[in-house]
Design an enzyme around this catalytic site. Sequence first.
Site, PDB file in Angstrom:
ATOM      1  CG  ASN A 158      -8.853  -0.746  16.854  1.00 37.32           C
ATOM      2  OD1 ASN A 158      -7.679  -0.980  16.595  1.00 37.32           O
ATOM      3  ND2 ASN A 158      -9.247  -0.316  18.033  1.00 37.32           N
ATOM      4  CE  LYS A 181      -0.600 -11.227  13.783  1.00 37.57           C
ATOM      5  NZ  LYS A 181      -1.650 -10.938  12.800  1.00 37.57           N
ATOM      6  N   PRO A 182       0.418  -7.561  11.041  1.00 39.04           N
ATOM      7  CG  PRO A 182      -0.268  -7.183   8.828  1.00 39.04           C
ATOM      8  CD  PRO A 182       0.832  -7.818   9.647  1.00 39.04           C
ATOM      9  CB  ALA A 183      -5.437  -7.226  12.657  1.00 37.61           C
ATOM     10  N   GLY A 235      -3.649  -4.575  21.267  1.00 37.33           N
ATOM     11  CA  GLY A 235      -4.740  -5.528  21.063  1.00 37.33           C
ATOM     12  C   GLY A 235      -5.444  -5.798  22.377  1.00 37.33           C
ATOM     13  CB  SER A 236      -7.819  -8.416  23.306  1.00 35.19           C
ATOM     14  OG  SER A 236      -7.064  -9.567  23.017  1.00 35.19           O
ATOM     15  CD  GLU A 257      -0.344   1.828  24.225  1.00 35.82           C
ATOM     16  OE1 GLU A 257      -1.463   2.064  24.729  1.00 35.82           O
ATOM     17  OE2 GLU A 257       0.651   2.527  24.458  1.00 35.82           O
ATOM     18  CG  LEU A 258      -2.670  -4.725  26.854  1.00 34.74           C
ATOM     19  CD1 LEU A 258      -2.388  -5.577  28.073  1.00 34.74           C
ATOM     20  CD2 LEU A 258      -2.378  -5.509  25.576  1.00 34.74           C
ATOM     21  CB  CYS A 291      -8.350   0.822  22.903  1.00 32.18           C
ATOM     22  SG  CYS A 291      -7.299   2.104  22.248  1.00 32.18           S
ATOM     23  CD  GLU A 388     -11.951  -3.227  24.953  1.00 35.51           C
ATOM     24  OE1 GLU A 388     -11.459  -4.358  24.950  1.00 35.51           O
ATOM     25  OE2 GLU A 388     -11.336  -2.214  24.568  1.00 35.51           O
TER      26      GLU A 388
END
Length: 485
Positions: A158, A181-183, A235-236, A257-258, A291, A388
């Site tokens: 995002n 490691k990027p998305a 991420g999630s 950071e979720l 987020c 969410e």
Amino acid sequence: MKLQLKDSGLLRTQAFINGEWVEGDAGERFDVLNPATGEVIAAVSSVGQAETARAVDLAEAAMTEWKKLTAAQRAEILERWHGLILENSDDLAQIMTLEQGKPLAESRGEVMYGASYLKWFAEEGKRIYGDVLPSPSDRRSIVIKQPVGVVAAITPWNFPNAMITRKAAPALAAGCAILLKPAGETPLSALALAELANRAGVPAGLFNVLPSNSSSKVGGEMTSNPKVKKLTFTGSTPIGKLLMKQCADTVKRTSMELGGNAPVIVFDDADLDQAVQGALVSKYRNSGQTCICANRLLVQEGIYDQFVEKFSAAVKDFRLGHGFDADATHGPVVSQKALADIDAIVKNAVEQGANVVTGGKPSELGNCFYEPTVLTDVNDKMSIFGEEIFGPVAPVFRFSTEEEAISMANDTEFGLAAYVYTQNLGRIWRVSEGIEYGMVGVNETAISSEVIPFGGVKESGQGREGSKYGLDDYLETKYICLGGI
Ligand code: NAP
């Protein structure tokens, strides 16, 4: 859509390890799609377990010299990287819009925001202080701070630029090497950053980008390899929990950071226009995919109808479109899967009695476009209250008292950001202190910048990014006892 880059050298499709562009294990590649059109933009090298292990070894070796530099020497290199990002911001924004979908103006904003972390931590690195403690005997007690070691980072789609610099800048400033490691959806922005890091003179092995179509293989190596001393993840919440468990065996430091479930609490005494504007910006930024996006609008009964009227009138004026279309105020969501998840949440809410004021369905513009949506007749017993949403859907809940608002705000496992609109000073303090969140915006929803400690409580994570606190996550505290004086 064809990119019109001033510098086509920024469009990289191989992994970046130890200062070199390399293919992944077994020469595999995976496609990156434009969410606005579904077209394949590029095929990117996929890194697996063996390449990740090799990158860790090289990063560890590279750190040996890097950590010995002075903070000012490291800062010089980080500032050069910052400067190159600014020089190339138009190109970086185009790459971001192409792979992520957000309108070009938002992408430009993110590139500047991302760059700000490099400048900030270049400076903060010079302020890593130790301590001399008052001693209970004739010994002297000294505390020094040292880099934590090789850092592994895993980031979401995002914010394909800023979520990376927010981790790389403090790690490098502290004297660490970092592997990222990027998305899978947005590796091109990460690789463009690597190209600029290389040009800026970041020494080989210190900033590595490992795109992959098998995140569990890369993540598995990152979390089990004892040479990796820290994992920083954005991420999630479910993936964050999984990674924390994987890190337990080697007792790694973690920063998480979720997910979030941000309430915007609007009291009867709020400035209505200010509250509507703040909620609009917070809810629909990046098509609802941040987020800290407003996830639940909690509006006091005395102002509820007026709020819904003004808020939904403004939403009806949004222009959904391709991120490169100058008239588009909002772009697509990131993937068809994301769209299906959002649609399921809305359908479920409607089945449970929600009323669609506007939107409420996929748009005909393309497979990843969802109409900006406002829902009323929702309540805290519905599943939408606890989920969410991560899309352009605003459920507007009603409350009557301050106590009820605080209780509704806290009725979630998440605790990232919350927003409060009121003109009452006592209430500002009571509510800000009473809600369980890492960040509270009072009469303001644009709360993030490099100078503030970004992060959450409860299942929204641990650790803080940015600010004077952001370096702590990349430093170890060492106590030295001097005797025989
Ligand atoms: P996600 O599914 O958790 O993915 C995030 C990253 O984790 C991606 O790079 C993904 O790689 C990777 N990943 C997935 N499964 C993995 C595994 N088993 N092992 C190792 N890595 C794995 O989250 P998302 O859908 O991309 O991002 C949205 C979430 O991020 C939301 O919940 C949002 O609230 C949260 N977020 C939080 C913050 C914050 O600061 N608190 C900021 C932004 C976003 P692949 O994509 O390649 O699978």
